[in-house]
Design a protein around this motif. Structure first.
Motif, PDB file in Angstrom:
ATOM      1  N   THR A   1      -2.151   8.719  11.119  1.00 22.48           N
ATOM      2  CA  THR A   1      -3.283   7.974  10.567  1.00 22.48           C
ATOM      3  C   THR A   1      -3.776   8.704   9.329  1.00 22.48           C
ATOM      4  O   THR A   1      -3.568   9.916   9.176  1.00 22.48           O
ATOM      5  CB  THR A   1      -4.447   7.852  11.576  1.00 22.48           C
ATOM      6  OG1 THR A   1      -4.933   9.166  11.891  1.00 22.48           O
ATOM      7  CG2 THR A   1      -3.984   7.157  12.848  1.00 22.48           C
ATOM      8  N   MET A   2      -4.427   7.982   8.449  1.00 24.01           N
ATOM      9  CA  MET A   2      -5.000   8.608   7.274  1.00 24.01           C
ATOM     10  C   MET A   2      -6.157   7.780   6.746  1.00 24.01           C
ATOM     11  O   MET A   2      -6.268   6.572   7.028  1.00 24.01           O
ATOM     12  CB  MET A   2      -3.954   8.794   6.168  1.00 24.01           C
ATOM     13  CG  MET A   2      -3.521   7.517   5.475  1.00 24.01           C
ATOM     14  SD  MET A   2      -2.447   7.830   4.034  1.00 24.01           S
ATOM     15  CE  MET A   2      -3.573   8.677   2.929  1.00 24.01           C
ATOM     16  N   SER A   3      -7.038   8.427   6.004  1.00 25.64           N
ATOM     17  CA  SER A   3      -8.133   7.736   5.329  1.00 25.64           C
ATOM     18  C   SER A   3      -8.139   8.184   3.880  1.00 25.64           C
ATOM     19  O   SER A   3      -7.647   9.265   3.552  1.00 25.64           O
ATOM     20  CB  SER A   3      -9.475   8.048   5.994  1.00 25.64           C
ATOM     21  OG  SER A   3      -9.711   9.443   5.980  1.00 25.64           O
ATOM     22  N   ALA A   4      -8.663   7.340   3.028  1.00 20.38           N
ATOM     23  CA  ALA A   4      -8.704   7.656   1.598  1.00 20.38           C
ATOM     24  C   ALA A   4      -9.795   6.819   0.947  1.00 20.38           C
ATOM     25  O   ALA A   4     -10.241   5.805   1.496  1.00 20.38           O
ATOM     26  CB  ALA A   4      -7.351   7.372   0.953  1.00 20.38           C
ATOM     27  N   ASP A   5     -10.229   7.270  -0.226  1.00 19.94           N
ATOM     28  CA  ASP A   5     -11.249   6.521  -0.971  1.00 19.94           C
ATOM     29  C   ASP A   5     -10.680   5.203  -1.482  1.00 19.94           C
ATOM     30  O   ASP A   5     -11.392   4.207  -1.578  1.00 19.94           O
ATOM     31  CB  ASP A   5     -11.768   7.357  -2.136  1.00 19.94           C
ATOM     32  CG  ASP A   5     -12.507   8.606  -1.668  1.00 19.94           C
ATOM     33  OD1 ASP A   5     -13.056   8.566  -0.537  1.00 19.94           O
ATOM     34  OD2 ASP A   5     -12.512   9.600  -2.400  1.00 19.94           O
TER      35      ASP A   5
ATOM     36  N   ASN B   1       1.241   7.073   1.829  1.00 23.39           N
ATOM     37  CA  ASN B   1       0.818   8.475   1.806  1.00 23.39           C
ATOM     38  C   ASN B   1       1.093   9.094   0.441  1.00 23.39           C
ATOM     39  O   ASN B   1       0.262   9.839  -0.102  1.00 23.39           O
ATOM     40  CB  ASN B   1       1.548   9.243   2.904  1.00 23.39           C
ATOM     41  CG  ASN B   1       1.123  10.700   2.981  1.00 23.39           C
ATOM     42  OD1 ASN B   1      -0.041  11.008   3.184  1.00 23.39           O
ATOM     43  ND2 ASN B   1       2.083  11.602   2.823  1.00 23.39           N
ATOM     44  N   ARG B   2       2.261   8.793  -0.127  1.00 20.40           N
ATOM     45  CA  ARG B   2       2.615   9.317  -1.445  1.00 20.40           C
ATOM     46  C   ARG B   2       1.640   8.826  -2.505  1.00 20.40           C
ATOM     47  O   ARG B   2       1.173   9.604  -3.346  1.00 20.40           O
ATOM     48  CB  ARG B   2       4.036   8.894  -1.824  1.00 20.40           C
ATOM     49  CG  ARG B   2       4.533   9.476  -3.137  1.00 20.40           C
ATOM     50  CD  ARG B   2       5.812   8.810  -3.604  1.00 20.40           C
ATOM     51  NE  ARG B   2       5.597   7.429  -3.992  1.00 20.40           N
ATOM     52  CZ  ARG B   2       5.070   7.047  -5.154  1.00 20.40           C
ATOM     53  NH1 ARG B   2       4.683   7.942  -6.036  1.00 20.40           N
ATOM     54  NH2 ARG B   2       4.921   5.755  -5.441  1.00 20.40           N
ATOM     55  N   ARG B   3       1.313   7.539  -2.444  1.00 16.12           N
ATOM     56  CA  ARG B   3       0.432   6.951  -3.470  1.00 16.12           C
ATOM     57  C   ARG B   3      -0.992   7.490  -3.377  1.00 16.12           C
ATOM     58  O   ARG B   3      -1.650   7.692  -4.410  1.00 16.12           O
ATOM     59  CB  ARG B   3       0.403   5.433  -3.343  1.00 16.12           C
ATOM     60  CG  ARG B   3       1.680   4.757  -3.734  1.00 16.12           C
ATOM     61  CD  ARG B   3       1.523   3.260  -3.879  1.00 16.12           C
ATOM     62  NE  ARG B   3       2.816   2.644  -4.182  1.00 16.12           N
ATOM     63  CZ  ARG B   3       2.965   1.527  -4.867  1.00 16.12           C
ATOM     64  NH1 ARG B   3       1.901   0.871  -5.329  1.00 16.12           N
ATOM     65  NH2 ARG B   3       4.180   1.033  -5.100  1.00 16.12           N
ATOM     66  N   LEU B   4      -1.472   7.658  -2.159  1.00 13.27           N
ATOM     67  CA  LEU B   4      -2.893   7.977  -2.001  1.00 13.27           C
ATOM     68  C   LEU B   4      -3.192   9.470  -1.908  1.00 13.27           C
ATOM     69  O   LEU B   4      -4.366   9.869  -1.945  1.00 13.27           O
ATOM     70  CB  LEU B   4      -3.446   7.265  -0.751  1.00 13.27           C
ATOM     71  CG  LEU B   4      -3.417   5.736  -0.814  1.00 13.27           C
ATOM     72  CD1 LEU B   4      -4.041   5.149   0.444  1.00 13.27           C
ATOM     73  CD2 LEU B   4      -4.138   5.206  -2.067  1.00 13.27           C
TER      74      LEU B   4
ATOM     75  N   LYS C   1       5.529  -5.725   1.195  1.00 10.99           N
ATOM     76  CA  LYS C   1       5.354  -5.270  -0.197  1.00 10.99           C
ATOM     77  C   LYS C   1       4.076  -4.457  -0.284  1.00 10.99           C
ATOM     78  O   LYS C   1       3.020  -4.895   0.179  1.00 10.99           O
ATOM     79  CB  LYS C   1       5.268  -6.462  -1.147  1.00 10.99           C
ATOM     80  CG  LYS C   1       5.044  -6.054  -2.616  1.00 10.99           C
ATOM     81  CD  LYS C   1       5.018  -7.256  -3.557  1.00 10.99           C
ATOM     82  CE  LYS C   1       3.810  -8.132  -3.364  1.00 10.99           C
ATOM     83  NZ  LYS C   1       3.686  -9.183  -4.414  1.00 10.99           N
ATOM     84  N   ILE C   2       4.191  -3.283  -0.876  1.00  8.77           N
ATOM     85  CA  ILE C   2       3.031  -2.460  -1.182  1.00  8.77           C
ATOM     86  C   ILE C   2       2.756  -2.565  -2.670  1.00  8.77           C
ATOM     87  O   ILE C   2       3.672  -2.494  -3.485  1.00  8.77           O
ATOM     88  CB  ILE C   2       3.275  -0.987  -0.806  1.00  8.77           C
ATOM     89  CG1 ILE C   2       3.414  -0.827   0.704  1.00  8.77           C
ATOM     90  CG2 ILE C   2       2.155  -0.099  -1.325  1.00  8.77           C
ATOM     91  CD1 ILE C   2       3.865   0.556   1.120  1.00  8.77           C
ATOM     92  N   THR C   3       1.497  -2.760  -3.020  1.00  9.96           N
ATOM     93  CA  THR C   3       1.078  -2.676  -4.419  1.00  9.96           C
ATOM     94  C   THR C   3      -0.212  -1.882  -4.481  1.00  9.96           C
ATOM     95  O   THR C   3      -0.884  -1.669  -3.472  1.00  9.96           O
ATOM     96  CB  THR C   3       0.827  -4.055  -5.060  1.00  9.96           C
ATOM     97  OG1 THR C   3      -0.333  -4.660  -4.448  1.00  9.96           O
ATOM     98  CG2 THR C   3       2.026  -4.971  -4.912  1.00  9.96           C
ATOM     99  N   ASP C   4      -0.549  -1.440  -5.690  1.00 14.67           N
ATOM    100  CA  ASP C   4      -1.893  -0.899  -5.895  1.00 14.67           C
ATOM    101  C   ASP C   4      -2.882  -2.055  -5.726  1.00 14.67           C
ATOM    102  O   ASP C   4      -2.501  -3.232  -5.686  1.00 14.67           O
ATOM    103  CB  ASP C   4      -2.000  -0.279  -7.283  1.00 14.67           C
ATOM    104  CG  ASP C   4      -1.081   0.932  -7.447  1.00 14.67           C
ATOM    105  OD1 ASP C   4      -0.698   1.531  -6.416  1.00 14.67           O
ATOM    106  OD2 ASP C   4      -0.730   1.261  -8.604  1.00 14.67           O
TER     107      ASP C   4
ATOM    108  N   LYS D   1      -7.551   2.112  -1.483  1.00 17.56           N
ATOM    109  CA  LYS D   1      -6.676   1.380  -0.587  1.00 17.56           C
ATOM    110  C   LYS D   1      -5.471   0.864  -1.367  1.00 17.56           C
ATOM    111  O   LYS D   1      -5.463   0.879  -2.594  1.00 17.56           O
ATOM    112  CB  LYS D   1      -7.410   0.186   0.054  1.00 17.56           C
ATOM    113  CG  LYS D   1      -8.452   0.554   1.084  1.00 17.56           C
ATOM    114  CD  LYS D   1      -8.991  -0.699   1.767  1.00 17.56           C
ATOM    115  CE  LYS D   1      -9.939  -0.343   2.893  1.00 17.56           C
ATOM    116  NZ  LYS D   1     -10.395  -1.561   3.634  1.00 17.56           N
ATOM    117  N   VAL D   2      -4.478   0.424  -0.642  1.00 16.27           N
ATOM    118  CA  VAL D   2      -3.353  -0.279  -1.251  1.00 16.27           C
ATOM    119  C   VAL D   2      -3.280  -1.660  -0.612  1.00 16.27           C
ATOM    120  O   VAL D   2      -3.837  -1.902   0.468  1.00 16.27           O
ATOM    121  CB  VAL D   2      -2.006   0.464  -1.044  1.00 16.27           C
ATOM    122  CG1 VAL D   2      -2.045   1.834  -1.672  1.00 16.27           C
ATOM    123  CG2 VAL D   2      -1.649   0.539   0.433  1.00 16.27           C
TER     124      VAL D   2
END
Length: 452
Positions: free
Chosen positions: A244-248, A443-446, A417-420, A250-251
């Motif tokens: 799991t992860m959290s970030a400011d 994980n790489r992006r954020l 599909k993942i996008t910003d 999102k994708v």
């Protein structure tokens, strides 16, 4: 004419009884256990050793991965191991061949590092190099195949002509013998009801690529064939992303499901869990089932897909039970309500309910009473939603969805599909097998320096 008639039948609503019977038979855990039990009884009665077949295709990127586990496999399990060289895939089982080839190459480039395998390929090898690779391995004994195949595969995907010529000088065989060897390999593969390379076969059951080695290992371990008492698997992913992860930030995670796809069904619960585990905006973009996109799935491939998806579902604790295929009118009716339901923020929940009905509860999702109950349980007003029932607005929506999916060389489902968040930097993956890779990319992006 007969084949054309069969192709017509499998797409039609009125064939649902035969289709449902076949799908339930292939997915049944009881049948699965019975087949395994009878296969072992027959093997023992005939006095045969435990034997695993491995189908290797030199210019199949996935075979480059699997061949790196053969020596480990032979050292870890007390079985007779038989490598079989195969040629081209069965064309009846290959949909969108150009997309398939492009996607497979890109997929292996991405996943090879997670298996600690060096994949040097940037393009498919030239035909003359493929011929040399087949010639060398056609001369190899079963005992030397694993080591030699790794060397050959690396030279082939590196475009190392000198190395292949050096090896070829030690493994002399005529072109005619190579052709006959590949023909025999394909016949054995076809007799096992399979159609690609990079697959293992043991007593009535197939295991494709590194993604399914775990099932083969589990089966052989249950039979007491693991040479070590710790029962450690030989094929493990080396992932970096946390559970799991959290970030400011999102994708966007776009999900392309189909209502008749067993692989979509077994992915749905994990997609739902994804929303709790990772910072994503989930976008649901359903597509028509392949059969309703005028694609033909031969019986042997359909059998493998259903039985394999059922096996994977049991692995993830999301078992297929009673199946009612929605092909035809049921799917069209259910899809007709999707655009409006999605506009009200319940698109994924609606698709999820339809999949459970079709693959666990054996419900005809085209039944008006069922649709009304489902919409009501989503806390939506049936009197509003039903106005779109049997209208044709959904057709353009689903057509746009499949066209978008194709942009990533994906033609099957589930795809992702993942996008910003602004919709840029698309990253497509195909299949529930790659949900772990979605986490790696997010994980790489954020967490990369550029994301902060």
């Amino acid at each position: 004419m007969i084949q054309a008639f069969r192709n017509f039948i499998v797409r039609r609503t009125f064939a649902y009884k035969l289709r449902n019977k076949a799908m339930n038979m292939f997915s049944s855990f009881e049948n699965f256990q019975t087949i395994r039990k009878k296969a072992e009884e027959s093997r023992a009665a005939e006095g045969r050793e435990h034997k695993v077949l491995y189908f290797h295709k030199v210019d199949d990127p996935y075979s480059h991965l699997t061949v790196h586990y053969i020596e480990k496999f032979k050292n870890m399990y007390d079985v007779e191991f038989k490598p079989i060289l195969v040629g081209e895939e069965d064309p009846a089982a290959l949909h969108e061949p150009s997309l398939y080839k492009d996607y497979c190459l890109e997929d292996v480039k991405r996943i090879a590092p997670y298996y600690a395998v060096d994949f040097p390929g940037t393009n498919y090898p030239e035909k003359n190099l493929v011929n040399k690779a087949n010639s060398i391995l056609s001369s190899a004994s079963s005992e030397e195949f694993a080591s030699l195949a790794k060397t050959v595969s690396h030279a082939l995907w590196s475009g190392d002509l000198a190395k292949l010529e050096e090896l070829e000088a030690s493994y002399q065989i005529s072109e005619k013998e190579v052709i006959e060897n590949l023909k025999r390999g394909n016949e054995i593969r076809n007799d096992c009801d399979y159609y690609f390379g990079s697959a293992f076969y043991y007593e009535k059951e197939l295991y494709w690529g590194v993604d399914r080695l775990n099932h083969l290992e589990d089966r052989l371990t249950e039979l007491g064939l693991h040479k070590s008492s710790d029962n450690e698997p030989i094929c493990l992913l080396q992932t970096k992303a946390p559970e799991t992860m959290s970030a400011d930030k999102k994708v966007n995670l776009t999900y392309y499901p189909s209502l008749n796809s067993p692989y979509t069904f077994i992915s749905a619960r994990r997609v739902k869990e994804f929303q709790d585990q990772y910072p994503i905006n989930l976008i649901t973009r359903p597509v028509l089932p392949m059969l309703m996109r005028m694609m033909v799935i031969p019986t042997f491939k359909g059998k493998y897909i259903i039985s394999d998806a059922a096996r994977e579902g049991r692995k993830y604790g999301y078992e297929m039970k009673e199946i009612f295929s929605p092909i035809g009118k049921p799917a069209r009716k259910a899809y007709s309500l999707f655009p409006l339901i999605d506009s009200m923020g319940k698109g994924f929940e609606y698709i999820d309910e339809l999949l459970k009905a079709s693959f666990q509860d054996g419900i005809n999702i085209g039944n008006n009473e069922y649709l009304e109950e489902t919409v009501t349980n989503l806390n939506l007003d049936w009197s509003v939603i039903k106005k779109d029932l049997n209208t044709s607005k959904w057709k353009k929506v689903l057509n746009d969805n499949v066209n978008d999916m194709y942009q990533g060389n994906c033609w099957g489902v589930p795809s992702f599909k993942i996008t910003d968040e602004d919709g840029s930097n698309p990253y497509y993956v195909w299949g529930q097998d790659r949900m772990w890779l979605l986490k790696e990319e997010i994980n790489r992006r954020l967490t990369s320096p550029q994301a902060k």
